[in-house]
Design a protein around this motif. Structure first.
Motif, PDB file in Angstrom:
ATOM      1  N   GLY A  41       0.840  -1.193   0.000  1.00  0.00           N
ATOM      2  CA  GLY A  41       0.000   0.000   0.000  1.00  0.00           C
ATOM      3  C   GLY A  41       0.867   1.232   0.000  1.00  0.00           C
ATOM      4  N   ILE A  42       0.591   2.173  -0.915  1.00  0.00           N
ATOM      5  CA  ILE A  42       1.458   3.333  -1.035  1.00  0.00           C
ATOM      6  C   ILE A  42       0.756   4.647  -0.742  1.00  0.00           C
ATOM      7  CG2 ILE A  42       3.130   2.255  -2.584  1.00  0.00           C
ATOM      8  CD1 ILE A  42       1.626   3.659  -4.909  1.00  0.00           C
ATOM      9  N   SER A  43      -0.520   4.746  -1.060  1.00  0.00           N
ATOM     10  CA  SER A  43      -1.227   6.013  -0.840  1.00  0.00           C
ATOM     11  C   SER A  43      -2.682   5.690  -0.554  1.00  0.00           C
ATOM     12  CB  SER A  43      -1.155   6.924  -2.073  1.00  0.00           C
ATOM     13  OG  SER A  43       0.172   7.226  -2.425  1.00  0.00           O
ATOM     14  N   CYS A  44      -3.196   6.190   0.565  1.00  0.00           N
ATOM     15  CA  CYS A  44      -4.546   5.828   0.960  1.00  0.00           C
ATOM     16  C   CYS A  44      -5.281   7.040   1.506  1.00  0.00           C
ATOM     17  CB  CYS A  44      -4.504   4.706   1.988  1.00  0.00           C
ATOM     18  SG  CYS A  44      -3.706   3.213   1.347  1.00  0.00           S
ATOM     19  N   ILE A  45      -6.592   7.006   1.370  1.00  0.00           N
ATOM     20  CA  ILE A  45      -7.399   8.157   1.782  1.00  0.00           C
ATOM     21  C   ILE A  45      -8.702   7.678   2.406  1.00  0.00           C
ATOM     22  CG2 ILE A  45      -8.542   8.343  -0.490  1.00  0.00           C
ATOM     23  CD1 ILE A  45      -8.260  11.425  -0.190  1.00  0.00           C
ATOM     24  N   THR A  46      -9.152   8.398   3.413  1.00  0.00           N
ATOM     25  CA  THR A  46     -10.403   8.036   4.063  1.00  0.00           C
ATOM     26  C   THR A  46     -11.593   8.393   3.170  1.00  0.00           C
ATOM     27  OG1 THR A  46     -10.359  10.185   5.179  1.00  0.00           O
ATOM     28  CG2 THR A  46      -9.492   8.286   6.390  1.00  0.00           C
ATOM     29  N   SER A  47     -12.767   7.911   3.543  1.00  0.00           N
ATOM     30  CA  SER A  47     -13.962   8.147   2.723  1.00  0.00           C
ATOM     31  C   SER A  47     -14.277   9.638   2.621  1.00  0.00           C
ATOM     32  CB  SER A  47     -15.166   7.391   3.279  1.00  0.00           C
ATOM     33  OG  SER A  47     -15.425   7.795   4.612  1.00  0.00           O
TER      34      SER A  47
ATOM     35  N   GLY B 141     -12.032  11.977   2.763  1.00  0.00           N
ATOM     36  CA  GLY B 141     -10.885  12.686   2.205  1.00  0.00           C
ATOM     37  C   GLY B 141     -10.122  13.478   3.242  1.00  0.00           C
ATOM     38  N   GLY B 142     -10.539  13.371   4.507  1.00  0.00           N
ATOM     39  CA  GLY B 142      -9.921  14.171   5.548  1.00  0.00           C
ATOM     40  C   GLY B 142      -8.560  13.683   5.992  1.00  0.00           C
ATOM     41  N   SER B 143      -8.269  12.423   5.766  1.00  0.00           N
ATOM     42  CA  SER B 143      -6.979  11.870   6.177  1.00  0.00           C
ATOM     43  C   SER B 143      -6.366  11.073   5.042  1.00  0.00           C
ATOM     44  CB  SER B 143      -7.149  10.963   7.393  1.00  0.00           C
ATOM     45  OG  SER B 143      -7.570  11.700   8.518  1.00  0.00           O
ATOM     46  N   THR B 144      -5.061  11.192   4.926  1.00  0.00           N
ATOM     47  CA  THR B 144      -4.320  10.429   3.935  1.00  0.00           C
ATOM     48  C   THR B 144      -3.128   9.757   4.611  1.00  0.00           C
ATOM     49  OG1 THR B 144      -3.007  12.378   3.351  1.00  0.00           O
ATOM     50  CG2 THR B 144      -4.961  11.924   2.006  1.00  0.00           C
TER      51      THR B 144
ATOM     52  N   THR C 124      -9.867   2.817   9.921  1.00  0.00           N
ATOM     53  CA  THR C 124      -9.052   3.741  10.707  1.00  0.00           C
ATOM     54  C   THR C 124      -7.735   4.024   9.991  1.00  0.00           C
ATOM     55  OG1 THR C 124      -8.005   1.916  11.888  1.00  0.00           O
ATOM     56  CG2 THR C 124     -10.038   2.827  12.828  1.00  0.00           C
ATOM     57  N   VAL C 125      -7.094   5.080  10.399  1.00  0.00           N
ATOM     58  CA  VAL C 125      -5.808   5.431   9.806  1.00  0.00           C
ATOM     59  C   VAL C 125      -4.814   4.285   9.997  1.00  0.00           C
ATOM     60  CG1 VAL C 125      -3.856   7.013   9.952  1.00  0.00           C
ATOM     61  CG2 VAL C 125      -6.189   7.895  10.033  1.00  0.00           C
ATOM     62  N   GLN C 126      -4.907   3.613  11.127  1.00  0.00           N
ATOM     63  CA  GLN C 126      -3.972   2.519  11.410  1.00  0.00           C
ATOM     64  C   GLN C 126      -4.132   1.366  10.430  1.00  0.00           C
ATOM     65  OE1 GLN C 126      -5.819   4.112  13.705  1.00  0.00           O
ATOM     66  NE2 GLN C 126      -4.187   5.144  14.836  1.00  0.00           N
ATOM     67  N   ARG C 127      -5.342   1.178   9.955  1.00  0.00           N
ATOM     68  CA  ARG C 127      -5.614   0.072   9.046  1.00  0.00           C
ATOM     69  C   ARG C 127      -5.525   0.470   7.583  1.00  0.00           C
ATOM     70  NH1 ARG C 127      -4.934  -4.814  10.058  1.00  0.00           N
ATOM     71  NH2 ARG C 127      -6.518  -5.368   8.506  1.00  0.00           N
ATOM     72  N   MET C 128      -5.356   1.732   7.327  1.00  0.00           N
ATOM     73  CA  MET C 128      -5.246   2.186   5.947  1.00  0.00           C
ATOM     74  C   MET C 128      -3.970   1.659   5.319  1.00  0.00           C
ATOM     75  SD  MET C 128      -6.545   6.101   6.439  1.00  0.00           S
ATOM     76  CE  MET C 128      -5.828   6.688   4.918  1.00  0.00           C
ATOM     77  N   CYS C 129      -4.042   1.366   4.006  1.00  0.00           N
ATOM     78  CA  CYS C 129      -2.904   0.873   3.241  1.00  0.00           C
ATOM     79  C   CYS C 129      -2.474  -0.541   3.646  1.00  0.00           C
ATOM     80  CB  CYS C 129      -1.709   1.820   3.313  1.00  0.00           C
ATOM     81  SG  CYS C 129      -1.880   3.276   2.244  1.00  0.00           S
ATOM     82  N   VAL C 130      -3.305  -1.218   4.388  1.00  0.00           N
ATOM     83  CA  VAL C 130      -3.084  -2.635   4.697  1.00  0.00           C
ATOM     84  C   VAL C 130      -3.919  -3.450   3.707  1.00  0.00           C
ATOM     85  CG1 VAL C 130      -3.365  -4.450   6.408  1.00  0.00           C
ATOM     86  CG2 VAL C 130      -2.649  -2.150   7.132  1.00  0.00           C
ATOM     87  N   THR C 131      -3.279  -4.346   2.983  1.00  0.00           N
ATOM     88  CA  THR C 131      -3.954  -5.044   1.883  1.00  0.00           C
ATOM     89  C   THR C 131      -5.263  -5.691   2.328  1.00  0.00           C
ATOM     90  OG1 THR C 131      -1.798  -5.488   0.887  1.00  0.00           O
ATOM     91  CG2 THR C 131      -3.656  -6.786   0.102  1.00  0.00           C
TER      92      THR C 131
END
Length: 127
Positions: A47-53, A55-58, A104-111
């Motif tokens: 995972g290289i770039s991720c965004i919340t639904s 758009g407030g967090s990347t 959550t941000v912690q789980r973002m970009c985790v396959t």
């Protein structure tokens, strides 16, 4: 039928730029967290770039931080990945994926956090 389609890949010289698009059909992207992943030959998908639904967090991998920018246009049901200062090591197949809006941000970009995947678009950085 829920579908994600990536576009915008291609061959680019080192130092060049590309913008990838991830378009959704069959569902509304603004209900989902979106991630961009890539997989180079012989390597695991990362995972290289991720965004919340909203758009407030990347979130960005260290390897692309400062060079890549993820954004979303919910009106167009599309998420973008602007890639600048490309390097040969950025060569890979790039995928977008959609995950639950509560991610959550912690789980973002985790396959494993993402449920729906596109087919991928090839990016080759070479002179």
């Amino acid at each position: 039928q829920l579908q994600l389609v990536e576009s915008g890949g291609g061959l680019v010289q080192p130092g060049g730029s590309l913008r990838l698009s991830c378009a959704a059909s069959g569902f509304t992207l603004d209900y989902y967290a979106i991630g961009w992943f890539r997989q180079a030959p012989g390597k695991e998908r990362e995972g290289i770039s991720c965004i919340t639904s909203s758009g407030g967090s990347t979130k960005y991998a260290d390897s692309v931080k400062g060079r890549f920018t993820i954004s979303r246009d919910n009106a167009k049901n599309t998420v973008y990945l602007q890639m600048n200062s490309l390097k040969p090591e950025d060569t890979a197949v790039y995928y977008c994926a959609a995950g639950p809006r509560w991610l959550t941000v912690q789980r973002m970009c985790v396959t494993g956090s993402y449920d729906y995947w596109g087919q991928g678009t090839q990016v080759t950085v070479s002179s």
